[in-house]
Design a protein around this motif. Structure first.
Motif, mmCIF file in Angstrom:
data_model
loop_
_atom_site.group_PDB
_atom_site.id
_atom_site.type_symbol
_atom_site.label_atom_id
_atom_site.label_comp_id
_atom_site.label_asym_id
_atom_site.label_seq_id
_atom_site.Cartn_x
_atom_site.Cartn_y
_atom_site.Cartn_z
ATOM 1 N N ILE A 101 -23.583 14.613 8.869
ATOM 2 C CA ILE A 101 -22.741 15.747 9.269
ATOM 3 C C ILE A 101 -23.130 16.192 10.683
ATOM 4 C CG2 ILE A 101 -22.150 18.153 8.709
ATOM 5 C CD1 ILE A 101 -21.168 16.057 6.620
ATOM 6 N N HIS A 102 -22.142 16.269 11.563
ATOM 7 C CA HIS A 102 -22.365 16.711 12.945
ATOM 8 C C HIS A 102 -21.473 17.905 13.267
ATOM 9 C CE1 HIS A 102 -24.014 12.665 14.201
ATOM 10 N NE2 HIS A 102 -23.214 12.253 13.239
ATOM 11 N N ASP A 103 -21.827 18.628 14.349
ATOM 12 C CA ASP A 103 -20.807 19.461 14.980
ATOM 13 C C ASP A 103 -20.664 18.985 16.424
ATOM 14 O OD1 ASP A 103 -23.294 21.622 15.506
ATOM 15 O OD2 ASP A 103 -21.746 21.598 17.075
ATOM 16 N N TYR A 146 -21.026 4.923 16.764
ATOM 17 C CA TYR A 146 -22.258 5.314 17.457
ATOM 18 C C TYR A 146 -22.378 6.833 17.421
ATOM 19 C CZ TYR A 146 -21.864 0.559 19.430
ATOM 20 O OH TYR A 146 -21.764 -0.802 19.610
ATOM 21 N N HIS A 147 -23.002 7.343 16.351
ATOM 22 C CA HIS A 147 -23.103 8.805 16.201
ATOM 23 C C HIS A 147 -24.524 9.294 15.959
ATOM 24 C CE1 HIS A 147 -23.188 8.585 11.661
ATOM 25 N NE2 HIS A 147 -22.688 7.414 11.937
ATOM 26 N N VAL A 148 -25.395 8.472 15.399
ATOM 27 C CA VAL A 148 -26.816 8.829 15.228
ATOM 28 C C VAL A 148 -27.634 7.656 15.769
ATOM 29 C CG1 VAL A 148 -27.065 10.490 13.353
ATOM 30 C CG2 VAL A 148 -26.439 8.156 12.819
ATOM 31 N N GLY A 203 -27.600 16.511 7.741
ATOM 32 C CA GLY A 203 -27.211 16.874 9.091
ATOM 33 C C GLY A 203 -27.782 15.873 10.088
ATOM 34 N N HIS A 204 -27.169 15.781 11.247
ATOM 35 C CA HIS A 204 -27.689 14.896 12.290
ATOM 36 C C HIS A 204 -29.149 15.225 12.591
ATOM 37 C CE1 HIS A 204 -26.955 13.093 16.597
ATOM 38 N NE2 HIS A 204 -27.948 12.507 15.947
ATOM 39 N N GLY A 205 -29.453 16.533 12.639
ATOM 40 C CA GLY A 205 -30.811 16.963 12.951
ATOM 41 C C GLY A 205 -31.857 16.500 11.935
ATOM 42 N N ASP A 212 -32.892 13.563 19.769
ATOM 43 C CA ASP A 212 -33.418 14.920 19.571
ATOM 44 C C ASP A 212 -32.304 15.891 19.167
ATOM 45 O OD1 ASP A 212 -32.008 14.971 21.901
ATOM 46 O OD2 ASP A 212 -33.658 15.709 23.159
ATOM 47 N N HIS A 213 -31.193 15.389 18.665
ATOM 48 C CA HIS A 213 -30.088 16.278 18.279
ATOM 49 C C HIS A 213 -30.458 17.115 17.057
ATOM 50 C CE1 HIS A 213 -26.593 14.234 20.574
ATOM 51 N NE2 HIS A 213 -27.742 13.978 21.171
ATOM 52 N N THR A 214 -29.942 18.330 17.021
ATOM 53 C CA THR A 214 -30.284 19.235 15.914
ATOM 54 C C THR A 214 -29.041 19.708 15.154
ATOM 55 O OG1 THR A 214 -30.189 21.120 17.409
ATOM 56 C CG2 THR A 214 -32.347 20.118 17.055
ATOM 57 N N ASP A 215 -27.854 19.168 15.517
ATOM 58 C CA ASP A 215 -26.631 19.654 14.882
ATOM 59 C C ASP A 215 -26.568 19.284 13.393
ATOM 60 O OD1 ASP A 215 -26.332 16.989 16.171
ATOM 61 O OD2 ASP A 215 -24.374 17.007 15.191
ATOM 62 N N PRO A 216 -25.826 19.999 12.549
ATOM 63 C CA PRO A 216 -24.980 21.147 12.886
ATOM 64 C C PRO A 216 -25.721 22.477 12.916
ATOM 65 C CG PRO A 216 -24.718 20.648 10.565
ATOM 66 C CD PRO A 216 -25.689 19.629 11.126
HETATM 67 ZN ZN LIG Z 1 -24.616 14.903 16.085
#
Ligand SMILES: [Zn+2]
Length: 396
Positions: A101-103, A146-148, A203-205, A212-216
């Motif tokens: 899950i991303h935002d 290509y999302h994570v 979540g992506h995070g 280093d993404h932390t979304d959502p």
């Molecule tokens: Zn993301």
């Protein structure tokens, strides 16, 4: 804003702003703008001041184009990403093990265009729109989006329009609900547990990822989302224990305030813009009490005054203006609650007002304020209280 307006005016041909919006931001952007204008907006600015943009129902066809749908979720609009923004593969039912899950940290329209842009080098399988939960599928599930960064091979990615720092504004019930239906479909298809964990839905995070993404972010309501995934995305909107305070008597042209307090007994939070009071009996009729500038439209009095979590009481405040009458007339108008694009819910309540001509000096009824509880008997009690001065009753 003026520059953008001038640009749009230049793009518009024969006052067709749909064409202008498409040139400016593409089909999805045109759709988003026209839908928001058609539905109206009742929100708050950054200082908490109320902003109302009146609904203006559009007769123009919706600005959507479509192409044939790839294998995937049938509830989605197929908008393919640029072919270089994902890896072609042949993943089967055993190869997909997780849902991420991303935002977007941006708009739906901007995200969709970015995934179509050869410069992006990123994509997600699905993108969900905030206002109504509309879903675009941009990459076939058998391919690797290509999302994570380091977890793409075994996952499906879902982007959600909005900003992690403003969850109340962006993570709407319509979006939770439609996204949960999609996630339920994916979980069933790939035998993924319907739980929030780093081996199922995450979540992506939280993903075992090397970015280093932390979304959502912490504003994503995981317990609620997983509940919806388990129930197939059926959001529960319920409202009980209503109290209505309204003036019982007004002179033609006079404006009064109606305050409705009611408990949110469902499982979904009420949204500042999309949880509204609409006209009932019949639904969506134009109201005689409509107040230009205060109402979202003649069939929508107001949205809830503040974000209202499940289990809490919510308040809806709106003005009513007494219509012009030649003789004293009692108006009995029915209203109910609506989560735009999701469902109508809660009791139907009545606002009963005796309207007097502004020149006549009619006797004032002895009771002041007619508080109506429940959905029927209170209205009758108010009718009886007003009976002494009732000359003519008109139903609208
Ligand atoms: Zn993301």
């Amino acid at each position: 804003i003026r520059a953008a307006a001038a640009l749009l005016a230049d793009y518009a041909r024969d006052a067709d702003f749909t064409a202008a919006l498409r040139i400016y931001g593409g089909d999805s952007f045109a759709y988003s703008v026209e839908r928001a204008l058609a539905r109206g907006v009742d929100g708050r600015d950054e200082h908490g001041a109320r902003i109302v943009i009146a609904a203006r129902p559009s007769t123009l066809p919706r600005g959507l184009s479509s192409t044939s749908q790839a294998a995937g979720y049938t509830g989605a609009e197929w908008i393919p990403a640029y072919s270089g923004n994902y890896q072609t593969a042949n993943r089967g039912l055993a190869d997909v093990k997780a849902i991420v899950i991303h935002d977007t940290e941006g708009s739906y329209a901007g995200t969709v265009s970015w995934f179509k842009d050869p410069a992006a080098s990123v994509s997600a399988h699905y993108v969900v729109r905030s206002s109504d939960g509309h879903i675009a599928q941009m990459v076939d599930e058998k391919n690797i989006a290509y999302h994570v960064k380091c977890f793409n091979t075994s996952s499906v990615g879902i982007e959600h329009e909005g900003y992690a720092a403003q969850p109340e504004q962006w993570f709407t019930e319509a979006m939770y609900s439609e996204s949960a239906k999609l996630t339920a479909y994916l979980a069933d298809k790939y035998s993924i547990a319907k739980e929030h964990s780093t081996t199922a839905i995450m979540g992506h995070g939280e993903a075992p990822d090397c970015s280093d993404h932390t979304d959502p972010g912490p504003g994503w309501n995981w317990p609620h989302y997983i509940d919806l995934v388990k129930t197939g995305g059926a959001a529960s909107f319920l409202a009980e224990d209503i109290s209505v305070d309204a003036p019982d008597s007004l002179v033609s042209g006079e404006v009064g305030t109606v305050t409705v307090t009611i408990s949110n007994t469902g499982t979904a939070a009420w949204d500042l813009d999309a949880t509204r009071i609409g006209t009932a009996d019949p639904q969506d009729r134009d109201s005689a009490f409509f107040v230009e500038g205060d109402w979202i439209g003649p069939n929508r009095a107001t949205a809830v005054d503040a974000q209202t979590p499940a289990g809490s009481p919510g308040t809806f405040t709106f003005q009513i203006q007494a219509p012009e009458v030649a003789a004293t007339t009692v108006y009995d108008e029915a209203f109910s609650f609506v989560q735009e694009d999701v469902t109508w819910f809660g009791p139907t309540f009545h606002v009963l007002v005796q309207v007097k001509p502004d020149t006549a000096a009619e006797p004032t009824p002895e009771n002041s304020g007619c508080s109506i509880g429940g959905s029927g008997s209170g209205g009758i009690a108010c009718m009886l209280a007003l009976g002494g001065t009732l000359r003519r009753r008109r139903r609208r």
